[in-house]
Design an enzyme around this catalytic site. Structure first.
Site, PDB file in Angstrom:
ATOM      1  N   HIS A 259      11.842  -6.645  11.910  1.00  0.00           N
ATOM      2  CA  HIS A 259      11.945  -7.832  11.055  1.00  0.00           C
ATOM      3  C   HIS A 259      13.040  -7.590  10.005  1.00  0.00           C
ATOM      4  O   HIS A 259      12.750  -7.361   8.833  1.00  0.00           O
ATOM      5  CB  HIS A 259      10.580  -8.104  10.412  1.00  0.00           C
ATOM      6  CG  HIS A 259      10.579  -9.284   9.495  1.00  0.00           C
ATOM      7  ND1 HIS A 259      10.895 -10.558   9.907  1.00  0.00           N
ATOM      8  CD2 HIS A 259      10.304  -9.387   8.172  1.00  0.00           C
ATOM      9  CE1 HIS A 259      10.809 -11.381   8.878  1.00  0.00           C
ATOM     10  NE2 HIS A 259      10.457 -10.692   7.815  1.00  0.00           N
TER      11      HIS A 259
ATOM     12  N   ARG B 144      15.917  -6.596   3.060  1.00  0.00           N
ATOM     13  CA  ARG B 144      14.476  -6.316   2.945  1.00  0.00           C
ATOM     14  C   ARG B 144      14.245  -4.826   2.714  1.00  0.00           C
ATOM     15  O   ARG B 144      13.318  -4.419   2.030  1.00  0.00           O
ATOM     16  CB  ARG B 144      13.759  -6.756   4.232  1.00  0.00           C
ATOM     17  CG  ARG B 144      13.809  -8.254   4.486  1.00  0.00           C
ATOM     18  CD  ARG B 144      13.190  -8.583   5.838  1.00  0.00           C
ATOM     19  NE  ARG B 144      13.153 -10.003   6.131  1.00  0.00           N
ATOM     20  CZ  ARG B 144      14.123 -10.674   6.759  1.00  0.00           C
ATOM     21  NH1 ARG B 144      15.218 -10.054   7.146  1.00  0.00           N
ATOM     22  NH2 ARG B 144      13.997 -11.967   7.014  1.00  0.00           N
TER      23      ARG B 144
ATOM     24  N   ASP C 249       9.918 -15.295  12.526  1.00  0.00           N
ATOM     25  CA  ASP C 249      11.269 -15.275  13.109  1.00  0.00           C
ATOM     26  C   ASP C 249      11.337 -16.179  14.339  1.00  0.00           C
ATOM     27  O   ASP C 249      12.344 -16.850  14.582  1.00  0.00           O
ATOM     28  CB  ASP C 249      11.669 -13.836  13.464  1.00  0.00           C
ATOM     29  CG  ASP C 249      11.638 -12.924  12.243  1.00  0.00           C
ATOM     30  OD1 ASP C 249      11.827 -13.433  11.118  1.00  0.00           O
ATOM     31  OD2 ASP C 249      11.398 -11.712  12.403  1.00  0.00           O
TER      32      ASP C 249
ATOM     33  N   ARG D 257      11.588 -19.734  13.239  1.00  0.00           N
ATOM     34  CA  ARG D 257      12.974 -20.015  12.802  1.00  0.00           C
ATOM     35  C   ARG D 257      13.902 -20.142  14.015  1.00  0.00           C
ATOM     36  O   ARG D 257      14.837 -20.949  14.021  1.00  0.00           O
ATOM     37  CB  ARG D 257      13.439 -18.903  11.860  1.00  0.00           C
ATOM     38  CG  ARG D 257      12.730 -19.006  10.511  1.00  0.00           C
ATOM     39  CD  ARG D 257      13.107 -17.884   9.562  1.00  0.00           C
ATOM     40  NE  ARG D 257      12.566 -18.145   8.230  1.00  0.00           N
ATOM     41  CZ  ARG D 257      12.381 -17.223   7.307  1.00  0.00           C
ATOM     42  NH1 ARG D 257      12.688 -15.962   7.555  1.00  0.00           N
ATOM     43  NH2 ARG D 257      11.880 -17.547   6.131  1.00  0.00           N
TER      44      ARG D 257
HETATM   45  N1  NAD Z   1       6.967 -10.492   6.646  1.00  0.00           N
HETATM   46  C1  NAD Z   1       7.545 -11.645   6.405  1.00  0.00           C
HETATM   47  O1  NAD Z   1       7.875 -12.391   7.318  1.00  0.00           O
HETATM   48  C2  NAD Z   1       7.790 -12.084   4.991  1.00  0.00           C
HETATM   49  C3  NAD Z   1       8.221 -13.378   4.681  1.00  0.00           C
HETATM   50  C4  NAD Z   1       8.407 -13.731   3.349  1.00  0.00           C
HETATM   51  C5  NAD Z   1       8.187 -12.801   2.330  1.00  0.00           C
HETATM   52  N2  NAD Z   1       7.796 -11.551   2.673  1.00  0.00           N
HETATM   53  C6  NAD Z   1       7.514 -10.545   1.640  1.00  0.00           C
HETATM   54  O2  NAD Z   1       6.269 -10.857   1.035  1.00  0.00           O
HETATM   55  C7  NAD Z   1       6.236 -10.279  -0.278  1.00  0.00           C
HETATM   56  C8  NAD Z   1       5.771 -11.331  -1.286  1.00  0.00           C
HETATM   57  O3  NAD Z   1       6.747 -12.332  -1.426  1.00  0.00           O
HETATM   58  P1  NAD Z   1       6.516 -13.533  -2.464  1.00  0.00           P
HETATM   59  O4  NAD Z   1       7.691 -14.431  -2.334  1.00  0.00           O
HETATM   60  O5  NAD Z   1       5.134 -14.071  -2.333  1.00  0.00           O
HETATM   61  O6  NAD Z   1       6.626 -12.730  -3.865  1.00  0.00           O
HETATM   62  P2  NAD Z   1       5.982 -13.173  -5.270  1.00  0.00           P
HETATM   63  O7  NAD Z   1       6.685 -12.366  -6.312  1.00  0.00           O
HETATM   64  O8  NAD Z   1       5.978 -14.653  -5.405  1.00  0.00           O
HETATM   65  O9  NAD Z   1       4.455 -12.690  -5.162  1.00  0.00           O
HETATM   66  C9  NAD Z   1       4.091 -11.353  -5.099  1.00  0.00           C
HETATM   67  C10 NAD Z   1       2.799 -11.198  -5.876  1.00  0.00           C
HETATM   68  O10 NAD Z   1       2.329  -9.855  -5.709  1.00  0.00           O
HETATM   69  C11 NAD Z   1       1.652  -9.520  -6.918  1.00  0.00           C
HETATM   70  N3  NAD Z   1       1.480  -8.066  -7.006  1.00  0.00           N
HETATM   71  C12 NAD Z   1       2.394  -7.115  -7.285  1.00  0.00           C
HETATM   72  N4  NAD Z   1       1.815  -5.889  -7.279  1.00  0.00           N
HETATM   73  C13 NAD Z   1       0.510  -6.075  -6.982  1.00  0.00           C
HETATM   74  C14 NAD Z   1      -0.599  -5.216  -6.805  1.00  0.00           C
HETATM   75  N5  NAD Z   1      -0.472  -3.884  -6.937  1.00  0.00           N
HETATM   76  N6  NAD Z   1      -1.800  -5.754  -6.510  1.00  0.00           N
HETATM   77  C15 NAD Z   1      -1.948  -7.090  -6.365  1.00  0.00           C
HETATM   78  N7  NAD Z   1      -0.935  -7.966  -6.503  1.00  0.00           N
HETATM   79  C16 NAD Z   1       0.285  -7.469  -6.818  1.00  0.00           C
HETATM   80  C17 NAD Z   1       2.560 -10.093  -8.005  1.00  0.00           C
HETATM   81  O11 NAD Z   1       1.889 -10.212  -9.254  1.00  0.00           O
HETATM   82  C18 NAD Z   1       2.962 -11.418  -7.399  1.00  0.00           C
HETATM   83  O12 NAD Z   1       2.117 -12.483  -7.819  1.00  0.00           O
HETATM   84  C19 NAD Z   1       7.642  -9.732  -0.529  1.00  0.00           C
HETATM   85  O13 NAD Z   1       7.679  -8.353  -0.286  1.00  0.00           O
HETATM   86  C20 NAD Z   1       8.485 -10.472   0.483  1.00  0.00           C
HETATM   87  O14 NAD Z   1       9.661  -9.774   0.823  1.00  0.00           O
HETATM   88  C21 NAD Z   1       7.596 -11.176   3.955  1.00  0.00           C
END
Ligand code: NAD
Length: 308
Positions: A175, A88, A148, A151
């Protein structure tokens, strides 16, 4: 109750769907930078309303923050997810700029909002928002521990051969694959410590499987998971929107609690209409304290990469 979700990708759309299905918000605005993408996701989700029985209105917008004005709660999922083999932490270069810009736009249009940060590396992204958004610290919440912990409960139920509703447990700390601190000592099966049912070795395996929970799914899916992340975010949003006073481990800015300050890391908190209403201090064992300290060192190393 108006909720904005920025990023209409896998996690953002799943989060919007679970919020709508739970039927507690009047409006969800999905915003994405990709032209027409959020509009498409919103329309598709709205066409499930009569099938799934919800009245929440979901609208999609392309980068138009005026449509997010007056949001009670905003969720930031925008940015890149990891690919198999990535940590991450490696996402910071791209995601820090996105999260900084998005949080500032959200705060400008909804100055009283509560912000939930999901984009990774999440603890550092939450810290960045604390340093740059001007919002009160009780209104900036990093989501990681709720996922987490879900899970952890999945792995506990598997090891115990028990239904998930029988088990309880919590993961605190950073995380990340190495930073998570699953509290195996406090995990229970219907109030009985789980150590009564499984060996220390099996419990250690539960802990290790929990820590790599995200990486395991990323390897299988080719990208990071979305159902459980979306459901976890919707749980936090509901707790705030409905003033539930529920306890979740969340990444919050510490000011002396758990012997730490100037860091956002996962600890148990009570969530209600004011966001973080209380940081719950639990007595940790020496081993858990050492694990938390090591976890915090990892988070601080990533925080040091921020250009603040
Ligand atoms: N905290 C957690 O527990 C957790 C869990 C899963 C994923 N995540 C994180 O969440 C994030 C998103 O994951 P995902 O699988 O949905 O990715 P994804 O690629 O499916 O979606 C991300 C979206 O963000 C949009 N985006 C990018 N820049 C942007 C901006 N400036 N303004 C508006 N929209 C914008 C993209 O166009 C895309 O549609 C990742 O960083 C991932 O690591 C965190």
């Amino acid at each position: 109750m108006k909720v904005t979700v920025v990023g209409a990708g896998a996690v953002g759309a799943s989060c919007a769907e679970y919020i709508a299905i739970k039927n507690f918000a009047s409006e969800v605005v999905l915003l994405d930078i990709k032209e027409g993408f959020a509009e498409g996701k919103a329309m598709d989700l709205m066409q499930t309303a009569s099938l799934n029985g919800f009245d929440t209105k979901i609208t999609g917008v392309t980068n138009d923050y005026s449509k997010t004005a007056g949001s009670d709660i905003c969720v930031i999922t925008s940015g890149i997810p990891r690919k198999p083999g990535m940590t991450r932490e490696e996402l910071i270069g791209i995601n820090a700029g996105i999260v900084k810009e998005v949080s500032s736009n959200l705060a400008k249009h909804s100055p009283d909002t509560i912000l939930i940060i999901v984009s990774n590396p999440m603890d550092t992204m939450a810290y960045l928002v604390h340093k740059t958004s001007g919002l009160d610290k009780n209104k900036i919440i990093g989501m990681g521990g709720a996922l987490d912990s879900a899970r952890f409960k999945y792995r506990l139920a598997e090891a115990l051969g028990a239904p998930i509703s029988d088990v309880d447990g919590m993961v605190i700390g950073g995380h990340s694959d190495t930073g998570m601190v699953p509290l195996t000592r406090l995990a229970t099966r219907n109030s009985v410590p789980v150590s009564k049912f499984i060996s220390e070795d099996r419990l250690n395996k539960v802990m290790e499987d929990t820590k790599v929970g995200g990486a395991t799914l990323t390897k299988l899916l080719g990208t990071s998971a979305w159902y459980a992340p979306g459901a976890a975010v919707s749980g936090l949003v509901q707790a705030i929107a409905c003033d539930q006073k529920k306890m979740f481990p969340c990444s919050v800015l510490l000011d002396g609690e758990y012997g730490m300050d100037d860091i956002s890391i996962g600890v148990p908190v009570i969530l209600g209409r004011n966001g973080i209403e209380e940081i719950v201090k639990i007595e940790l064992s020496d081993a858990e304290k050492a694990h938390m300290k090591q976890s915090a060192e990892g988070v601080r190393k990533v925080n040091d990469l921020l250009e603040l």
